[in-house]
Design a protein around this motif. Structure first.
Motif: not given
Length: 445
Positions: A378-385
């Protein structure tokens, strides 16, 4: 505990300084008895009842996450908590004159259930008054609610959870067929190859390679592609939507991987135990049966999309314009969004809306199920806008209407009832009809 200890020490130091200052002031003023002047008494606050309304959040969840802390911090306030249910929609509460002080907003219904009902209150003055640090939050979440209107108003502060997309997989099925597990950072093309290997008939049972929460996949797509065009009436980016439909449709063309009959059935397919993988949200309200031996990896990356994680944003604590206790309500809101509470939320598997690394890294640590899963997915990628919002002045329609339109059209495509071009043209028509109906309702041309 360290944060609490630090806070107590800081409070003690402040009180000592205040007492010393009060003593000096008393001597300079010629205290008749020669004793240091006593500090000014703290004015006792009058007791009252604060109403909190949070649709979709059970009373038990409110009690578990917030009530004990709030009652200890604000002894003069009695907290009346209401959630949605029969007779308790926000419209029904307003009609009865039971307007809450604090209201948990949801972006898909913020216009119809908050702004259009005359409940809106801009928090900017209180944020300034309390010198509240908005940089505590991930900007993706604070920006989304600001963009709803587009003229700078801050109508709420982001409350966990938000719902990041991940790839679930059934470990027992991969073990059964001797195929290596999925990994963090895979592309959707790599997942497609895995799905082909895992889609098969064995011993009279059909094992599907991949299912998807198609509604979430479309709405929370990793390109932030909006459904309704921000600038004109109709579907946004027809060609891009065609590519997204094609990207997912190919999975359902794999032999033995036919989509379920309804959108809801497809969403629940992974829980049946005969689906190897599913693209879905990490959702604390999603219960997978204990007999399914599952884990997660990061959401698969799509060619041409940013290396970011698709996500459904959080809800927001808001204050109603009618509240007579706005300052207290803001203090209660700050407490519910404090580091201490969000740390405990995170340990319980609830993704934080803050940027603090220690809180992010604590995700799932104390949870009986999530504590054994690959929560780094869940934290490997940043959340997209969030997807772009409609321009100010244009008539909007509920996000629920938009998402149901697109998932319904994709269902027709995946079940071979309609080709992609026809389905998207029909989606465009349905959206335009919904806009026309909303314009008529509002009396606009």
């Amino acid at each position: 505990m360290r944060a609490t200890s630090f806070k107590m020490k800081g409070t003690a130091l402040f009180l000592c300084s205040a007492l010393l200052a009060a003593g000096c002031g008393g001597q300079q003023g010629g205290n008749q008895g020669g004793d240091p002047a006593a500090p000014a008494p703290v004015k006792k606050k009058d007791p009252y009842e604060m109403s909190i309304y949070a649709p979709g959040v059970s009373a038990k969840e409110f009690d578990d996450r917030w009530r004990k802390t709030l009652e200890a911090k604000f002894p003069h306030i009695t907290f009346k908590y209401t959630t949605s249910g029969k007779g308790n929609s926000i419209a029904e509460l307003v009609s009865r004159g039971e307007i809450p002080d604090l209201y948990r907003l949801d972006i898909p219904t913020i216009r119809t259930n908050y702004l259009d009902m005359g409940l809106a209150y801009d928090l900017r003055d209180l944020i300034k008054q309390y010198k509240y640090d908005m940089n505590r939050f991930n900007k993706v979440f604070t920006q989304e609610i600001i963009d709803v209107i587009g003229s700078g108003e801050v109508y709420g502060l982001p409350v966990p959870p938000y719902f990041p997309q991940v790839l679930y997989y059934n470990k027992d099925l991969f073990d059964k067929f001797g195929v290596p597990y999925p990994k963090d950072g895979m592309t959707l093309d790599e997942v497609y190859e895995l799905a082909k290997k895992m889609s098969r008939s064995d011993g009279g049972t059909i094992y599907r390679g991949l299912s998807a929460n198609t509604m979430a996949f479309m709405r929370d797509n990793p390109m932030s592609l909006p459904i309704l065009d921000p600038k004109v009436d109709g579907l946004s980016g027809m060609d891009k939507w065609k590519g997204l439909f094609e990207t997912l449709k190919r999975f359902y063309d794999i032999p033995n991987n036919q989509i379920a009959k309804t959108v809801a059935d497809e969403n629940n397919a992974f829980s049946k135990g005969n689906v190897a993988m599913q693209i879905n949200q990490h959702n604390i309200y999603l219960i997978i049966p204990p007999e399914v031996n599952w884990d997660i990896v990061s959401a698969p990356l799509i060619n041409g999309a940013p290396k970011m994680m698709g996500q459904r944003g959080p809800a927001y604590w808001a204050i109603t314009n009618q509240s007579k206790h706005k300052e207290d309500a803001f203090e209660v809101m700050m407490e519910m969004l404090s580091d201490e509470i969000q740390m405990q939320d995170s340990k319980n598997g609830i993704p934080t809306t803050l940027v603090k690394k220690e809180i992010i890294d604590a995700l799932g640590k104390d949870h009986p199920v999530y504590g054994k899963k690959n929560m780094k997915a869940l934290t490997t990628l940043p959340p997209i806008p969030a997807t772009p919002k409609r321009d100010p002045g244009l008539v909007d329609i509920a996000l629920g209407t938009q998402q149901n339109t697109m998932s319904g059209q994709f269902q027709k495509v995946a079940t071979n009832q309609m080709d992609i071009n026809s389905a998207l043209r029909e989606a465009d028509e349905l959206l335009k009809k919904a806009i026309a109906a909303e314009k008529e309702k509002q009396g606009k041309k």
